[in-house]
Scaffold this motif. Structure first.
Motif, short mmCIF file in Angstrom:
data_model
loop_
_atom_site.label_atom_id
_atom_site.label_comp_id
_atom_site.label_asym_id
_atom_site.label_seq_id
_atom_site.Cartn_x
_atom_site.Cartn_y
_atom_site.Cartn_z
N MET B 1 0.86 -1.20 0.11
CA MET B 1 0.12 -0.01 0.10
C MET B 1 0.82 1.12 -0.08
O MET B 1 0.79 1.91 -0.87
N PRO B 2 1.90 1.20 0.96
CA PRO B 2 2.56 2.61 1.00
C PRO B 2 3.46 2.73 -0.55
O PRO B 2 3.22 4.05 -1.20
N GLU B 3 3.86 1.91 -1.17
CA GLU B 3 4.59 1.90 -2.44
C GLU B 3 3.64 2.36 -3.49
O GLU B 3 3.90 3.35 -4.02
N VAL B 4 2.56 1.79 -3.39
CA VAL B 4 1.42 2.41 -4.52
C VAL B 4 1.20 3.77 -4.22
O VAL B 4 1.30 4.67 -5.18
N THR B 5 0.93 4.22 -3.04
CA THR B 5 0.66 5.80 -2.73
C THR B 5 1.63 6.52 -3.13
O THR B 5 1.59 7.62 -3.78
N VAL B 6 2.99 6.10 -3.06
CA VAL B 6 4.17 7.03 -3.38
C VAL B 6 4.12 7.11 -4.55
O VAL B 6 4.37 8.20 -5.12
N LEU B 7 3.94 6.06 -5.67
CA LEU B 7 4.07 6.37 -6.90
C LEU B 7 2.84 7.13 -7.37
O LEU B 7 2.82 8.14 -8.44
N ASP B 16 -5.75 20.31 -6.65
CA ASP B 16 -6.80 19.39 -6.13
C ASP B 16 -6.02 18.04 -6.25
O ASP B 16 -6.29 17.36 -5.03
N GLU B 17 -5.22 17.92 -7.23
CA GLU B 17 -4.36 16.52 -7.09
C GLU B 17 -3.64 16.52 -5.73
O GLU B 17 -3.39 15.61 -5.09
N LYS B 18 -2.84 17.56 -5.53
CA LYS B 18 -2.14 17.64 -3.99
C LYS B 18 -3.09 17.53 -3.05
O LYS B 18 -2.62 16.67 -2.22
N LEU B 19 -4.12 17.92 -3.04
CA LEU B 19 -5.09 17.66 -1.90
C LEU B 19 -5.42 16.39 -1.54
O LEU B 19 -5.54 15.65 -0.73
N ALA B 20 -5.85 15.57 -2.90
CA ALA B 20 -6.23 14.29 -2.96
C ALA B 20 -4.95 13.37 -2.39
O ALA B 20 -5.36 12.71 -1.92
N ALA B 21 -3.89 13.97 -2.88
CA ALA B 21 -2.84 12.92 -2.61
C ALA B 21 -2.34 12.91 -1.00
O ALA B 21 -2.01 11.76 -0.35
N ALA B 22 -2.67 14.09 -0.51
CA ALA B 22 -2.51 14.39 1.02
C ALA B 22 -3.59 13.56 1.74
O ALA B 22 -3.32 12.89 2.68
N ARG B 23 -4.70 13.48 1.09
CA ARG B 23 -5.89 12.44 1.70
C ARG B 23 -5.58 11.22 1.73
O ARG B 23 -5.57 10.34 2.82
N GLN B 173 10.55 14.90 1.57
CA GLN B 173 9.43 13.97 0.82
C GLN B 173 10.44 12.91 0.74
O GLN B 173 10.38 11.66 0.72
N GLY B 174 11.92 12.73 0.19
CA GLY B 174 12.88 11.76 -0.03
C GLY B 174 12.99 11.04 1.34
O GLY B 174 13.00 9.69 1.06
N ALA B 175 13.23 11.83 2.45
CA ALA B 175 13.34 10.83 3.90
C ALA B 175 11.97 10.12 3.84
O ALA B 175 12.17 8.88 4.41
N LEU B 176 10.81 10.76 3.69
CA LEU B 176 9.68 9.90 3.93
C LEU B 176 9.60 8.62 2.98
O LEU B 176 9.46 7.52 3.55
N GLU B 177 9.95 8.80 1.87
CA GLU B 177 10.03 7.68 0.84
C GLU B 177 11.03 6.57 1.33
O GLU B 177 10.72 5.34 1.23
N SER B 178 12.03 6.93 1.80
CA SER B 178 13.22 6.22 2.35
C SER B 178 12.58 5.18 3.28
O SER B 178 13.37 4.18 3.87
N ALA B 179 11.81 5.93 4.26
CA ALA B 179 11.41 5.09 5.24
C ALA B 179 10.06 4.58 5.14
O ALA B 179 9.49 3.85 6.05
N GLY B 180 9.64 4.40 3.71
CA GLY B 180 8.46 3.68 3.62
C GLY B 180 7.30 4.40 3.54
O GLY B 180 5.99 3.77 3.78
N LEU B 181 7.23 5.64 3.95
CA LEU B 181 6.12 6.41 4.23
C LEU B 181 5.75 7.56 2.95
O LEU B 181 6.69 7.61 2.20
N PRO B 182 4.34 7.80 2.47
CA PRO B 182 4.29 8.38 1.19
C PRO B 182 4.68 9.88 1.43
O PRO B 182 4.94 10.49 2.39
N ALA B 183 5.46 10.19 0.21
CA ALA B 183 6.21 11.42 -0.27
C ALA B 183 5.06 12.41 0.33
O ALA B 183 5.29 13.60 0.88
N ALA B 184 3.83 12.21 -0.36
CA ALA B 184 2.81 13.28 -0.13
C ALA B 184 2.22 13.61 1.19
O ALA B 184 1.48 14.37 1.48
#
Lengths: 426, 426
Positions: B1-7, B16-23, B173-184
């Motif tokens: 799930m996290p991987e998909v979200t990051v992509l 609006d896309e940014k707000l949706a990505a935040a959700r 965002q790079g740090a978040l991704e490296s830790a497996g959490l969504p960049a968004a």
């Protein structure tokens, strides 16, 4: 001090003067002790139960106007007050007397290393505004809740109940004065019409918090237009999800109770989601029990294949808070699709899963973002009375301040009391 | 799930896309455990402290633009980031790692008579919006606080720090991704300029709560224009009242500390009120100590009769949060006149009475309607760190949700978990 306040405020007639009088009254109420507030509430209960001779003629006038203006029969019934209903309003006020006073309650406290003592205690908001529709019982209810929690309140009821509300507020003000509290603790601004509601929503600083009560549209208007912080008591597009492992008897009983017991309230079920693996086993008994009680089923195609009596559901059905004997039904692939549907359509009030699967139960509890999330229980339990709060202040669907059923403490703020002996920061 | 979200979310570019990505990111964050969130915070700390080669050139660009646009020297200093400041930002992030995770904390719970179990637990808000001015440290600070409390955050920093913020958010965002959490989980909307701030304030439903940080004017704009619920961290027109019985040493030390230690913060003293019976005894030593530290006294006539060096105060002085080495001083008749002055001019942040009179101390504590009310202590103690909350989330001057210093729990909402075994409401 109370005497002076009464003289000053009883004559307030302009809009700003009324808000200023409410602020002055709030200062007296904030330091009134529980006995004083309870005496005022008892005086209000007595005034209401013995006030039929004044209330009923005013109410008759409102009812006559309502009939002339095409008010629906259901709304006419909500508007009607007679001696029996006044007695029940008075007994609701006496129930509030019995509740614990939240003001002064310690929330937390500690001594800092330097000896400074800090204590967070509950205090009234100050001035509460209420905007609601033609239900005169709300006038008495909100007034009593506000007084008990030490808040002055400014009421904007619906114009359809204007005459009734004026008489009720007059009775309440007389009772307050007789108990030595300022009459301006409870005021109506109905005489300013719609403009009054608008000005109330702009009165940031003069009004500390605004509580809208009524239709989804009324609440939406207040929430989007108000510059005063709002406690949103919201609509409920409430879901039950029957998981693959759901116990049949529980499914039948809970769905029936959630939909049929009192369809017009916000915690009543509106959309039933059913796991595809349980559809054949459960849909028959669950939907038959509902239709026997007169429920109309609005269903997706998969459901209609199993239950042909259902009406075809449209996109609008998933978004609708029916508040009637109607139910939307949809078959979903699994708990993920159920939660996805809920994320999309829920008003974040209450959702319940019926399951025997521990993993799905915990996922549902953790991942569904609603004020109340349930496993194997009827959504009708989302209620201040059921939760043991005594009074029904409303059910918050916002995330700030209060979420879910609210009790008297939710009508307060807090402040920090700091006691030192000359300490300064180094 | 996290991987998909990051992509999905790394490429979001429209508003609006940014707000949706935040959700979407918020759903992952809400169920992330404390270890995961702390790993992401440690990765952020490392990225920030080793990121000077990327941050400093971007910051230099912002500084050059600032000089061109006439940014004051003080604001230029706030805007500047060098290796030392980045190291101190990284260590602030590590302090947040050490804090207790508020998510999942039980607030209260009970078993109802019918066997239904109800538990109120802390949950993240979901998506938090932050609107602030040219202070890039806030970018890192708010991002870290949001992640720890399980919230996704959408940042609108000042345009003066736009280049710096873009690089900082990239590192985060790079740090978040490296830790497996969504960049968004952390996004900036600076590229949408003022329009972005406006749209953020309209994004009710997509953003759960908005936190403005900065000048009184910025906060006022957000509070009045936002349709999203706001947590107001407000200005402080802070008062100290020297009562007739005030201990001289305490008065001198506390007033000096409250005004001089850090004049630019919201808990610093702005107006000193002095009981007329104590004026001759206290004004000399108190004001001399202040003027020795360079404080300019703006005083009423009665004070100037005793202390002729003071500038004559105008009505505006009582309303002003100087945030500088200026102090308004007024002599009052008694504690009532002091409290009346406070009611009129206070921003309800912090007020302190210096007294040896128990009755006046209790009246002041009970009747002054501010977030923090003190007896014999410096107003500089109104601070999350001093109160033992660990992090400085801000100081709320509103009455809803949070009041006074806020800790991590104030960045959460709650929800009710209800566990039954087939119960329905009778």
């Amino acid at each position: 001090m109370p005497e002076v306040t009464v003289l000053e405020t009883a004559t307030a007639s302009g809009f700003d003067e009324k808000l200023a009088a409410a602020r002055t009254a709030s200062l007296v109420l904030a330091t009134a002790n529980t006995d004083q507030k309870n005496r005022a509430l008892e005086a209000i209960a007595v005034a209401i139960e013995s006030g039929a001779a004044e209330v009923v003629p005013a109410n008759d006038l409102d009812l006559a106007n309502g009939r002339e203006n095409g008010l629906s029969v259901a709304l006419q019934d909500r508007l009607r007050l007679d001696a029996a209903r006044l007695a029940s309003l008075a007994s609701a006020v006496r129930e509030i007397i019995a509740l614990v006073d939240p003001v002064g309650e310690s929330v937390r406290g500690r001594s800092l290393p330097n000896g400074v003592r800090i204590d967070q205690v509950r205090v009234p908001f100050g001035v509460v505004g209420a905007i609601y529709e033609a239900r005169p019982n709300v006038t008495v209810d909100i007034a009593a809740l506000a007084i008990k929690s030490g808040n002055a309140v400014v009421l904007r009821g619906g114009s359809a109940a204007e005459n009734t509300n004026r008489v009720l507020v007059g009775l309440i003000q007389g009772a307050l004065e007789s108990a030595g509290l300022p009459a301006a603790s409870v005021q109506t601004i109905d005489e300013f019409g719609r403009d009054g509601a608008k000005r109330l929503m702009q009165a940031r600083g003069a009004v500390d918090v605004l509580i809208p009560r009524g239709s989804a549209q009324l609440i939406e208007t207040v929430v989007t237009e108000s510059k005063v912080p709002v406690i949103e008591t919201g609509a409920g597009v409430v879901h039950v999800f029957l998981d693959a492992s759901a116990n049949e008897q529980w499914a039948v009983d809970i769905v029936h109770n959630a939909k049929v017991q009192r369809p017009s309230v916000c915690n009543a079920l509106e959309t039933l989601l059913v796991h595809e693996d349980a559809a054949e086993r459960l849909l028959g008994p669950v939907l038959r029990r509902l239709t026997e009680s007169g429920v109309v089923i609005h269903a997706d195609e998969a459901t209609r294949a199993l239950f042909p009596d259902a009406v075809a559901a449209t996109e609008e059905d998933w978004q609708t808070e029916y508040m009637s004997l109607d139910l939307a039904v949809r078959i979903v692939r699994d708990v993920d699709e159920a939660m996805e549907h809920i994320r999309r359509y829920s008003t974040h009030h209450t959702e319940s899963i019926i399951t025997n699967d521990l993993g799905n139960a915990e996922r549902f509890l953790n991942e569904v973002d609603s004020a109340v999330v349930m496993v194997n229980a009827s959504t009708r339990f989302t209620d201040g009375g059921e939760f043991g709060f005594g009074a029904e202040v409303g059910i918050s669907t916002q995330k700030l301040h209060a979420r879910g059923p609210m009790g008297l403490p939710e009508l307060t703020s807090t402040k920090w009391l700091v006691r030192g002996s000359g300490q300064f920061r180094s």
